[in-house]
Design an enzyme around this catalytic site. Structure first.
Site, PDB file in Angstrom:
ATOM      1  N   LYS A   9       0.607  50.009 -25.092  1.00  0.00           N
ATOM      2  CA  LYS A   9       1.683  50.057 -26.085  1.00  0.00           C
ATOM      3  C   LYS A   9       1.296  50.950 -27.259  1.00  0.00           C
ATOM      4  O   LYS A   9       1.556  50.628 -28.419  1.00  0.00           O
ATOM      5  CB  LYS A   9       2.008  48.648 -26.576  1.00  0.00           C
ATOM      6  N   CYS A  10       0.717  52.077 -26.959  1.00  0.00           N
ATOM      7  CA  CYS A  10       0.188  53.007 -27.960  1.00  0.00           C
ATOM      8  C   CYS A  10       0.960  54.325 -27.879  1.00  0.00           C
ATOM      9  O   CYS A  10       1.484  54.683 -26.819  1.00  0.00           O
ATOM     10  CB  CYS A  10      -1.299  53.232 -27.661  1.00  0.00           C
ATOM     11  N   GLY A  11       0.995  55.047 -28.967  1.00  0.00           N
ATOM     12  CA  GLY A  11       1.614  56.367 -28.954  1.00  0.00           C
ATOM     13  C   GLY A  11       0.934  57.331 -27.995  1.00  0.00           C
ATOM     14  O   GLY A  11       1.544  58.295 -27.537  1.00  0.00           O
TER      15      GLY A  11
END
Length: 183
Positions: free
Chosen positions: A53-55
């Site tokens: 759930k990271c850029g």
């Protein structure tokens, strides 16, 4: 007294991590099976702390691409899920594996969720990668930090989160490492 004993114990752990070959640290794969990096002896490795759930999560795709491009030459990407930065890897091992395979067709090895940030909970492998005796010391700043390990098990390079896995900077380093003779 307790503080002194804790400090001594933590100091011993860091010293041990710095002196232990990377291949010796105990690990568990994403399915909970005990392993270590000896399974990849003689190969060039790219160790990456990953999160769903990271850029930078989109880097799973180029990580898989470089793995496929160079794997026949002795290259392996190793993904280490980490929830240390912004709680961006909250899933269970099964959820992480499902997400990676279903969303990005990941086939490279994934490992247990570990702590990579400096401190008492830091996994010994990452204490060695980032410690004072490392050729590329310093705390990990975010997810998708990458460490290139040579065929001899030595740390060759470090790439930060913004360094795309398929960038010229990273692929040239991988190709140079692969050009060395097999151990």
């Amino acid at each position: 007294m307790k503080t002194l004993l804790l400090a001594a114990a933590l100091g011993f752990g860091v010293a041990r991590a710095a002196d232990t070959p990377l291949s010796e640290f105990p690990l568990e794969d994403i399915d909970g099976k005990a392993t270590n990096l000896k399974a990849y002896q003689g190969k060039v490795l790219l160790l990456v702390n990953v999160a769903s759930k990271c850029g930078y999560t989109k880097q799973y795709r180029p990580l898989e691409a470089v793995y496929q491009k160079y794997r026949q030459k002795g290259f392996v990407v190793l993904g280490f899920p980490c929830n240390d930065f912004g709680a961006q890897e909250p899933g269970t091992p099964q959820e992480i594996k499902q997400f990676c395979t279903a969303t990005f067709d990941v086939t490279f090895p994934l490992f247990e969720k570990i702590h990579v940030k400096s401190g008492p909970g830091q996994h010994p492998l990452y204490a060695a990668l980032t410690g004072k005796k490392s050729p590329v010391p310093g705390e990990i700043k975010w997810n998708f930090t990458k460490f290139l390990i040579g065929r001899d098990g030595k740390i060759l390079a470090r790439f930060e989160s913004a360094d795309e896995p398929d960038s010229e900077k990273v692929t040239k380093a991988i190709e140079a490492a692969l050009a060395t003779e097999r151990q």
